[in-house]
Design a protein around this motif. Structure first.
Motif, mmCIF file in Angstrom:
data_model
loop_
_atom_site.group_PDB
_atom_site.id
_atom_site.type_symbol
_atom_site.label_atom_id
_atom_site.label_comp_id
_atom_site.label_asym_id
_atom_site.label_seq_id
_atom_site.Cartn_x
_atom_site.Cartn_y
_atom_site.Cartn_z
ATOM 1 N N LEU A 1 0.021 -12.562 4.402
ATOM 2 C CA LEU A 1 -0.889 -13.127 4.501
ATOM 3 C C LEU A 1 -0.651 -13.000 6.358
ATOM 4 O O LEU A 1 -0.884 -13.769 7.645
ATOM 5 C CB LEU A 1 0.839 -14.405 4.981
ATOM 6 N N GLY A 2 -0.633 -11.749 6.143
ATOM 7 C CA GLY A 2 -1.201 -11.309 7.494
ATOM 8 C C GLY A 2 -0.236 -10.776 8.579
ATOM 9 O O GLY A 2 -0.434 -10.679 9.600
ATOM 10 N N THR A 3 0.777 -11.104 8.359
ATOM 11 C CA THR A 3 2.274 -10.404 8.914
ATOM 12 C C THR A 3 2.626 -8.854 8.554
ATOM 13 O O THR A 3 2.814 -9.002 7.003
ATOM 14 C CB THR A 3 3.126 -11.115 8.753
ATOM 15 N N ASP A 4 2.523 -8.020 9.111
ATOM 16 C CA ASP A 4 3.443 -6.760 8.321
ATOM 17 C C ASP A 4 4.333 -6.838 8.622
ATOM 18 O O ASP A 4 5.218 -6.960 9.834
ATOM 19 C CB ASP A 4 2.765 -5.763 9.655
ATOM 20 N N VAL A 5 5.504 -6.816 7.330
ATOM 21 C CA VAL A 5 6.844 -7.879 6.827
ATOM 22 C C VAL A 5 7.963 -6.694 7.703
ATOM 23 O O VAL A 5 8.871 -6.485 8.244
ATOM 24 C CB VAL A 5 6.980 -7.871 5.636
ATOM 25 N N GLU B 1 0.555 -1.501 0.063
ATOM 26 C CA GLU B 1 -0.097 -0.144 -0.003
ATOM 27 C C GLU B 1 0.775 1.070 -0.207
ATOM 28 O O GLU B 1 1.519 1.953 0.664
ATOM 29 C CB GLU B 1 -0.812 -0.028 1.306
ATOM 30 N N ALA B 2 0.532 2.011 -1.324
ATOM 31 C CA ALA B 2 1.462 3.521 -1.588
ATOM 32 C C ALA B 2 2.860 3.430 -1.033
ATOM 33 O O ALA B 2 3.243 4.396 0.092
ATOM 34 C CB ALA B 2 0.779 5.235 -0.589
ATOM 35 N N ILE B 3 3.610 2.250 -1.069
ATOM 36 C CA ILE B 3 4.985 2.205 -1.168
ATOM 37 C C ILE B 3 6.200 3.021 -1.911
ATOM 38 O O ILE B 3 5.667 3.366 -3.097
ATOM 39 C CB ILE B 3 5.382 1.185 -1.968
ATOM 40 N N ARG B 4 6.723 4.005 -0.945
ATOM 41 C CA ARG B 4 7.675 4.645 -1.112
ATOM 42 C C ARG B 4 8.926 4.619 -1.499
ATOM 43 O O ARG B 4 9.180 3.548 -0.012
ATOM 44 C CB ARG B 4 7.728 5.936 -0.714
ATOM 45 N N PHE B 5 9.607 4.129 -1.882
ATOM 46 C CA PHE B 5 11.292 3.485 -1.862
ATOM 47 C C PHE B 5 12.228 4.388 -2.893
ATOM 48 O O PHE B 5 12.124 4.377 -3.273
ATOM 49 C CB PHE B 5 11.237 1.649 -2.109
ATOM 50 N N ALA B 6 13.518 4.444 -2.323
ATOM 51 C CA ALA B 6 14.594 4.436 -2.948
ATOM 52 C C ALA B 6 15.848 4.231 -2.236
ATOM 53 O O ALA B 6 16.685 4.186 -0.697
ATOM 54 C CB ALA B 6 14.327 6.876 -2.702
ATOM 55 N N ALA C 1 8.169 4.528 2.946
ATOM 56 C CA ALA C 1 7.415 5.031 3.814
ATOM 57 C C ALA C 1 5.519 4.645 2.879
ATOM 58 O O ALA C 1 6.454 3.412 1.698
ATOM 59 C CB ALA C 1 6.356 6.152 3.097
ATOM 60 N N GLY C 2 4.700 3.258 3.180
ATOM 61 C CA GLY C 2 3.566 2.357 2.871
ATOM 62 C C GLY C 2 4.035 0.959 4.112
ATOM 63 O O GLY C 2 4.456 1.130 4.885
ATOM 64 N N GLY D 1 4.291 5.357 -4.864
ATOM 65 C CA GLY D 1 3.125 5.135 -4.691
ATOM 66 C C GLY D 1 2.256 4.197 -5.117
ATOM 67 O O GLY D 1 1.361 4.316 -5.433
ATOM 68 N N LEU D 2 3.390 2.903 -4.802
ATOM 69 C CA LEU D 2 2.981 2.322 -5.431
ATOM 70 C C LEU D 2 2.593 1.068 -4.830
ATOM 71 O O LEU D 2 2.998 0.892 -3.595
ATOM 72 C CB LEU D 2 4.628 1.067 -6.360
ATOM 73 N N SER D 3 1.466 0.332 -5.446
ATOM 74 C CA SER D 3 0.151 -0.364 -4.714
ATOM 75 C C SER D 3 -0.228 -2.058 -5.076
ATOM 76 O O SER D 3 -0.035 -1.373 -6.722
ATOM 77 C CB SER D 3 -0.999 0.194 -4.099
ATOM 78 N N LEU D 4 -0.312 -2.931 -4.705
ATOM 79 C CA LEU D 4 -0.020 -4.016 -5.685
ATOM 80 C C LEU D 4 -1.185 -4.672 -4.505
ATOM 81 O O LEU D 4 -0.749 -5.005 -3.036
ATOM 82 C CB LEU D 4 0.818 -4.748 -5.325
ATOM 83 N N GLU D 5 -2.178 -5.834 -4.823
ATOM 84 C CA GLU D 5 -3.098 -6.236 -4.167
ATOM 85 C C GLU D 5 -2.866 -8.379 -4.949
ATOM 86 O O GLU D 5 -3.657 -8.036 -6.465
ATOM 87 C CB GLU D 5 -4.576 -6.116 -3.639
#
Length: 223
Positions: free
Chosen positions: A67-71, A9-14, A61-62, A25-29
């Motif tokens: 599998l239900g775990t906040d990695v 959800e709304a991934i920011r990575f640099a 950010a994001g 802002g990358l999101s994926l389900e």
């Protein structure tokens, strides 16, 4: 709709020192049992995307929920334990251990997870991949294609609920690649494994239920 097996959800990575973020802002389900392919050229961030899902990279950010775990909340040792139980990972560079035979490399996830197994079980799995006659060979004696198949066997043998694959068929000839893709789709169907594959190869993406293209810091649905 079932709860997502993989949710970004709304991934920011640099990367440190980079002029602009790799993702913004990358999101994926990915739903349980789904096979998803992410297409894109080298350097666009496909491997980093898998590393985020696996907890090998942490977003700026994001959220990353698998599998239900906040990695993102796992420390290094907890993340390693979680990966052993839940993930199969086919790395682009294989990462076979040079001091173990092919069979020992493939059986490693079984040993790390504490599961009992027999040599015949491992050999039977290698047979499906055309590697039974190389079971006692060391990585330095394998061809590139054999090493790739060994890496795939290692990722699949413990039937993980999540399979991540980086350029799954990159070093295989056309016939072997087709067989590898057959095995992949078979495992997804049999075990209900949720699978995320990153690739530049349209023939790999064609096997997926859902396809995305990674461009301009984000994912875009492909037909």
């Amino acid at each position: 709709m079932p709860e997502a097996a993989i949710h970004l959800e709304a991934i920011r990575f640099a990367y440190p020192g980079a002029e602009r973020p790799l993702f913004d802002g990358l999101s994926l389900e990915v739903t349980p049992g789904e096979l998803v392919a992410v297409l894109g050229p080298s350097g666009v961030g496909k491997s980093t995307l898998l590393n985020l899902v696996a907890g090998l990279a942490v977003p700026d950010a994001g959220g990353v929920d698998v599998l239900g775990t906040d990695v993102t909340a796992l420390d290094e040792s907890a993340a390693a334990r979680w990966r052993r139980s839940n993930l199969g990972f086919v790395f682009q560079q294989f990462h076979l251990l040079p001091y173990l035979t092919l069979a020992e490399n493939v059986a490693l996830p079984l040993a790390l997870s504490g599961r009992e197994w027999t040599d015949s079980e491992v050999v039977a799995f290698l047979e499906r991949l055309g590697l039974a006659d190389r079971a006692q060979a060391y990585p330095r004696h394998l061809s590139g294609g054999q090493a790739q198949r060994a890496a795939i066997a290692r990722a699949l043998i413990h039937r993980p609920p999540i399979l991540l694959a980086d350029e799954l068929t990159g070093n295989l000839d056309e016939e072997t690649a087709a067989g590898m893709l057959d095995l992949l789709t078979e495992v997804v169907a049999e075990a209900g494994a949720t699978t995320l594959v990153v690739t530049h190869a349209p023939e790999v993406a064609a096997r997926a239920h859902t396809r995305y293209r990674l461009t301009h810091h984000n994912l875009h649905p492909e037909p």
